[in-house]
Design a protein around this motif. Structure first.
Motif, PDB file in Angstrom:
ATOM      1  N   PRO A  56       1.164   1.726  -5.383  1.00 56.15           N
ATOM      2  CA  PRO A  56       0.254   0.894  -4.599  1.00 56.15           C
ATOM      3  C   PRO A  56      -0.169  -0.358  -5.370  1.00 56.15           C
ATOM      4  N   LYS A  57      -0.389  -1.429  -4.607  1.00 55.30           N
ATOM      5  CA  LYS A  57      -0.933  -2.683  -5.132  1.00 55.30           C
ATOM      6  C   LYS A  57      -0.061  -3.288  -6.232  1.00 55.30           C
ATOM      7  N   HIS A  88       0.835  -1.203   0.000  1.00 55.26           N
ATOM      8  CA  HIS A  88       0.000   0.000   0.000  1.00 55.26           C
ATOM      9  C   HIS A  88       0.874   1.258   0.000  1.00 55.26           C
TER      10      HIS A  88
END
Length: 321
Positions: A221-222, A216
């Motif tokens: 992110p991801k 995160h």
């Protein structure tokens, strides 16, 4: 008679004029046919820029075949110039320069990895190819420099005779220690001989830890675990290049197993890479980096304990037989 006589002087001039008009009319007709039948600019490009791929026989327009990706010059004869170019491409001295990629890994490592993960990959050298080339160079340097790892393998730490002379161990314990020593030496020797494979395995653990700790992040992110793995390969290339420089300057290989630099320096470099790559604050990045190292160390410890338990069970079963 008088009229015909008066027009006769102008007859040659009229004939010349008529021939001239007929000649101009023919030229105009030919020009009109040429203009009417001439291809448009796009058709002209298609006709004059058409190529046939020497690899798959596909007809295309441009510099590269859309079916197989081969260049339109890929079917040319092999010359000395082309041979040198291919040789430079193998060692990273072509368009996707290896030295330029390594330079980016030193002064903007996290941002470079970030660019690669976002899709800007044509400007940088492929990470796996770079890892194997650097490993080959590092192995060559280790071959010509005196190594401290041979002394580590032959040290008294792995000498079971000292243990058996100072303490009266049972036969099962002695057999277990001998097998454990053999497998430890075999593991260390395999890691030194197949350094690229060992680095890939070690950094696979770091890819799992960064996937759990940095999933995160503000900048990326991801990310998938595969993308974390590619970032770890770049970091391994960075550490391997620094190890090569250290060995060349000191003219002696270090006693460390994977890299020729201290562990604290590796921690600082990796923390700097993560700070640029994931976008956390420096304190939070340091904390997550320590957790990542701790996680990888615990996983390796669990693997070693499981292997020791397996060896002990095999030794006990063989002793009972």
């Amino acid at each position: 008679m008088l009229l015909s006589f008066s027009l006769s002087p102008f007859t040659p001039d009229m004939q010349i004029l008529s021939d001239t008009l007929r000649f101009l009319s023919n030229i105009w007709e030919r020009m009109r046919k040429c203009i009417h039948n001439s291809p448009s600019p796009s058709t002209w490009t298609m006709q004059n820029g058409l190529h046939v791929c020497a690899n798959c026989n596909y007809t295309f327009v441009g510099n590269f075949c859309p079916r197989c990706g081969q260049s339109r010059h890929g079917g040319n004869r092999l010359t000395i110039r082309l041979t040198l170019k291919r040789a430079f491409d193998v060692w990273g001295l072509g368009n996707r320069s290896l030295p330029r990629t390594i330079l980016h890994l030193f002064y903007r490592p996290g941002f470079m990895i970030q660019d690669y993960l976002k899709g800007k990959r044509q400007a940088y050298f492929p990470p796996f190819k770079m890892l194997f080339l650097l490993t080959a160079l590092y192995t060559t340097i280790l071959y010509y420099l005196p190594s401290a790892q041979e002394g580590l393998l032959d040290s008294d730490i792995f000498n079971t005779n000292i243990i058996t002379e100072t303490k009266e161990e049972t036969q099962i314990t002695q057999s277990f220690l001998q097998q454990a020593t053999y497998y430890i030496k075999f593991f260390l020797k395999t890691c030194t001989e197949h350094r690229a494979a060992a680095l890939i395995l070690i950094h696979s653990l770091f890819a799992i830890s960064t996937f759990l700790l940095f999933r995160h992040s503000p900048s990326l992110p991801k990310l998938s675990i595969s993308e974390h793995f590619f970032s770890q390969i770049f970091i391994s290339c960075q550490l391997l290049t620094l190890s090569i420089l250290v060995d060349i300057i000191t003219r002696n290989t270090s006693q460390y197993l994977f890299y020729s630099i201290p562990n604290l320096l590796i921690l600082a470099i990796v923390c700097y890479d993560y700070w640029q790559l994931y976008g956390y604050s420096l304190i939070r990045t340091l904390w997550k980096t320590l957790l990542s190292f701790l996680f990888s160390f615990l996983v390796l410890s669990v693997i070693c304990i499981a292997l020791a338990c397996y060896l002990l069970s095999e030794t006990i079963s063989n002793a009972h037989l």
